[in-house]
Design a protein around this motif. Sequence first.
Motif, mmCIF file in Angstrom:
data_model
loop_
_atom_site.group_PDB
_atom_site.id
_atom_site.type_symbol
_atom_site.label_atom_id
_atom_site.label_comp_id
_atom_site.label_asym_id
_atom_site.label_seq_id
_atom_site.Cartn_x
_atom_site.Cartn_y
_atom_site.Cartn_z
ATOM 1 N N ARG A 144 0.824 -1.213 0.000
ATOM 2 C CA ARG A 144 0.000 0.000 0.000
ATOM 3 C C ARG A 144 0.863 1.269 0.000
ATOM 4 O O ARG A 144 0.581 2.230 0.708
ATOM 5 C CB ARG A 144 -0.982 0.000 1.183
ATOM 6 N N TYR A 145 1.886 1.236 -0.825
ATOM 7 C CA TYR A 145 2.714 2.425 -1.006
ATOM 8 C C TYR A 145 2.004 3.327 -2.017
ATOM 9 O O TYR A 145 1.773 2.913 -3.162
ATOM 10 C CB TYR A 145 4.105 2.034 -1.500
ATOM 11 N N PRO A 146 1.610 4.549 -1.629
ATOM 12 C CA PRO A 146 0.767 5.401 -2.484
ATOM 13 C C PRO A 146 1.315 5.630 -3.890
ATOM 14 O O PRO A 146 0.566 5.544 -4.873
ATOM 15 C CB PRO A 146 0.702 6.722 -1.696
ATOM 16 N N ASP A 147 2.603 5.916 -4.008
ATOM 17 C CA ASP A 147 3.186 6.159 -5.335
ATOM 18 C C ASP A 147 3.084 4.920 -6.223
ATOM 19 O O ASP A 147 2.876 5.020 -7.435
ATOM 20 C CB ASP A 147 4.647 6.590 -5.211
ATOM 21 N N ALA A 148 3.255 3.742 -5.614
ATOM 22 C CA ALA A 148 3.163 2.497 -6.396
ATOM 23 C C ALA A 148 1.731 2.260 -6.860
ATOM 24 O O ALA A 148 1.494 1.830 -7.996
ATOM 25 C CB ALA A 148 3.654 1.318 -5.553
ATOM 26 N N LEU A 149 0.782 2.535 -5.987
ATOM 27 C CA LEU A 149 -0.627 2.382 -6.367
ATOM 28 C C LEU A 149 -0.969 3.326 -7.523
ATOM 29 O O LEU A 149 -1.677 2.945 -8.465
ATOM 30 C CB LEU A 149 -1.527 2.677 -5.161
ATOM 31 N N PHE A 150 -0.451 4.542 -7.454
ATOM 32 C CA PHE A 150 -0.712 5.502 -8.527
ATOM 33 C C PHE A 150 -0.050 5.064 -9.835
ATOM 34 O O PHE A 150 -0.639 5.184 -10.915
ATOM 35 C CB PHE A 150 -0.223 6.888 -8.117
ATOM 36 N N MET A 151 1.179 4.544 -9.738
ATOM 37 C CA MET A 151 1.867 4.074 -10.941
ATOM 38 C C MET A 151 1.149 2.873 -11.544
ATOM 39 O O MET A 151 1.102 2.716 -12.772
ATOM 40 C CB MET A 151 3.315 3.717 -10.626
ATOM 41 N N MET A 152 0.582 2.021 -10.711
ATOM 42 C CA MET A 152 -0.210 0.894 -11.220
ATOM 43 C C MET A 152 -1.415 1.419 -11.996
ATOM 44 O O MET A 152 -1.780 0.884 -13.052
ATOM 45 C CB MET A 152 -0.671 0.001 -10.074
ATOM 46 N N ALA A 153 -2.028 2.480 -11.463
ATOM 47 C CA ALA A 153 -3.163 3.087 -12.163
ATOM 48 C C ALA A 153 -2.724 3.631 -13.525
ATOM 49 O O ALA A 153 -3.395 3.417 -14.540
ATOM 50 C CB ALA A 153 -3.770 4.194 -11.308
ATOM 51 N N LEU A 154 -1.592 4.326 -13.549
ATOM 52 C CA LEU A 154 -1.097 4.875 -14.807
ATOM 53 C C LEU A 154 -0.781 3.756 -15.801
ATOM 54 O O LEU A 154 -1.043 3.883 -17.001
ATOM 55 C CB LEU A 154 0.162 5.705 -14.565
ATOM 56 N N ALA A 155 -0.208 2.669 -15.282
ATOM 57 C CA ALA A 155 0.143 1.546 -16.161
ATOM 58 C C ALA A 155 -1.098 1.001 -16.851
ATOM 59 O O ALA A 155 -1.095 0.714 -18.053
ATOM 60 C CB ALA A 155 0.835 0.450 -15.358
ATOM 61 N N TYR A 156 -2.207 0.866 -16.090
ATOM 62 C CA TYR A 156 -3.426 0.299 -16.655
ATOM 63 C C TYR A 156 -4.308 1.347 -17.335
ATOM 64 O O TYR A 156 -5.391 1.023 -17.823
ATOM 65 C CB TYR A 156 -4.224 -0.428 -15.574
ATOM 66 N N SER A 157 -3.835 2.598 -17.349
ATOM 67 C CA SER A 157 -4.598 3.641 -18.041
ATOM 68 C C SER A 157 -4.382 3.575 -19.545
ATOM 69 O O SER A 157 -5.029 4.284 -20.311
ATOM 70 C CB SER A 157 -4.176 5.025 -17.538
ATOM 71 N N GLY A 158 -3.423 2.742 -19.957
ATOM 72 C CA GLY A 158 -3.095 2.634 -21.367
ATOM 73 C C GLY A 158 -1.779 3.284 -21.712
ATOM 74 O O GLY A 158 -1.302 3.179 -22.841
ATOM 75 N N GLU A 159 -1.151 3.944 -20.698
ATOM 76 C CA GLU A 159 0.115 4.621 -20.957
ATOM 77 C C GLU A 159 1.281 3.641 -21.076
ATOM 78 O O GLU A 159 2.262 3.910 -21.775
ATOM 79 C CB GLU A 159 0.399 5.630 -19.842
ATOM 80 N N MET A 160 1.196 2.515 -20.345
ATOM 81 C CA MET A 160 2.297 1.551 -20.351
ATOM 82 C C MET A 160 1.846 0.146 -20.722
ATOM 83 O O MET A 160 2.599 -0.635 -21.301
ATOM 84 C CB MET A 160 2.982 1.523 -18.982
ATOM 85 N N LEU A 161 0.602 -0.188 -20.346
ATOM 86 C CA LEU A 161 0.045 -1.502 -20.643
ATOM 87 C C LEU A 161 -1.292 -1.317 -21.359
ATOM 88 O O LEU A 161 -1.795 -0.198 -21.482
ATOM 89 C CB LEU A 161 -0.175 -2.289 -19.343
ATOM 90 N N GLU A 162 -1.856 -2.399 -21.798
ATOM 91 C CA GLU A 162 -3.183 -2.327 -22.418
ATOM 92 C C GLU A 162 -4.183 -1.827 -21.384
ATOM 93 O O GLU A 162 -4.158 -2.254 -20.223
ATOM 94 C CB GLU A 162 -3.595 -3.717 -22.917
ATOM 95 N N ARG A 163 -5.021 -0.892 -21.771
ATOM 96 C CA ARG A 163 -5.932 -0.271 -20.819
ATOM 97 C C ARG A 163 -6.878 -1.299 -20.204
ATOM 98 O O ARG A 163 -7.471 -2.128 -20.903
ATOM 99 C CB ARG A 163 -6.739 0.836 -21.484
ATOM 100 N N ASP A 164 -7.004 -1.204 -18.873
ATOM 101 C CA ASP A 164 -7.927 -2.047 -18.122
ATOM 102 C C ASP A 164 -8.677 -1.103 -17.179
ATOM 103 O O ASP A 164 -8.143 -0.692 -16.149
ATOM 104 C CB ASP A 164 -7.165 -3.117 -17.338
ATOM 105 N N GLU A 165 -9.892 -0.756 -17.557
ATOM 106 C CA GLU A 165 -10.635 0.278 -16.837
ATOM 107 C C GLU A 165 -10.860 -0.077 -15.370
ATOM 108 O O GLU A 165 -10.725 0.767 -14.483
ATOM 109 C CB GLU A 165 -11.982 0.531 -17.513
ATOM 110 N N SER A 166 -11.213 -1.325 -15.088
ATOM 111 C CA SER A 166 -11.511 -1.714 -13.704
ATOM 112 C C SER A 166 -10.262 -1.626 -12.829
ATOM 113 O O SER A 166 -10.318 -1.124 -11.706
ATOM 114 C CB SER A 166 -12.095 -3.127 -13.655
ATOM 115 N N LYS A 167 -9.121 -2.112 -13.348
ATOM 116 C CA LYS A 167 -7.883 -2.035 -12.573
ATOM 117 C C LYS A 167 -7.403 -0.595 -12.449
ATOM 118 O O LYS A 167 -6.879 -0.180 -11.398
ATOM 119 C CB LYS A 167 -6.802 -2.906 -13.219
ATOM 120 N N TYR A 168 -7.571 0.171 -13.511
ATOM 121 C CA TYR A 168 -7.183 1.586 -13.481
ATOM 122 C C TYR A 168 -7.918 2.314 -12.368
ATOM 123 O O TYR A 168 -7.306 3.005 -11.538
ATOM 124 C CB TYR A 168 -7.487 2.231 -14.830
ATOM 125 N N MET A 169 -9.234 2.162 -12.299
ATOM 126 C CA MET A 169 -10.033 2.859 -11.288
ATOM 127 C C MET A 169 -9.745 2.317 -9.893
ATOM 128 O O MET A 169 -9.722 3.080 -8.927
ATOM 129 C CB MET A 169 -11.525 2.723 -11.605
#
Length: 222
Positions: free
Chosen positions: A178-203
Amino acid sequence: ANLAPLRSITRETGLSSPETKARVQLIEYLSDDEEKLELLLECKRVAAVVRLQDELHPPLDSEDCPICLETIKHVNSTTIVRFYCCGGFTCKQCCDERNKDEEEGLADKLRGKCPLCRGKMPREGDDKESLTRALEHANKGRAWAQMKLGTWYLTGMNGFALDKQKGLQLLEQAADQRYPDALFMMALAYSGEMLERDESKYMYYLKEAADLGHQSAQKRLG
């Protein structure tokens, strides 16, 4: 507001400090507009409640700065400065003051040394030393370092070969803590910026980061 008693109390008790006078003048100024006065008093009440709530139930990711001892409500990259030598951190204000002292020649003895462990810090621009230290900390399971390395692998930055699988694995390890920066980076990754977009994981990851006070995540949620 009843100003006559307020003025008499001020005179009788000798409460004539500049601060008290300023408050009386402010109330006098606002007395002609009851709505503004009520809003001011309500803002002060809410601020007092929030302060009390923070004291009784501090955020789970809050820690005291080891130098000034002020409580950092949410420890993340927007509120602290991390030192790669020992992995410790201080609030940004303390780091800014230290840098200012160095610029003015007031901290020559400590120049280039960590304010916490007094060890030698990697020189500015010495990416190789910083990366070596980050790897050491990541191998010890420290979330902030796992997040750094994971981001570098995912993006191919800082000389790291692009390896999305390894990058995601490291980010997940940090997010599991539960490191905040890591959680945010995971969101960015699943936003489509780094990985294929996954809306549920992004949110999911965006909300988790926002709940821990990550400002960038909160802004994205609006």
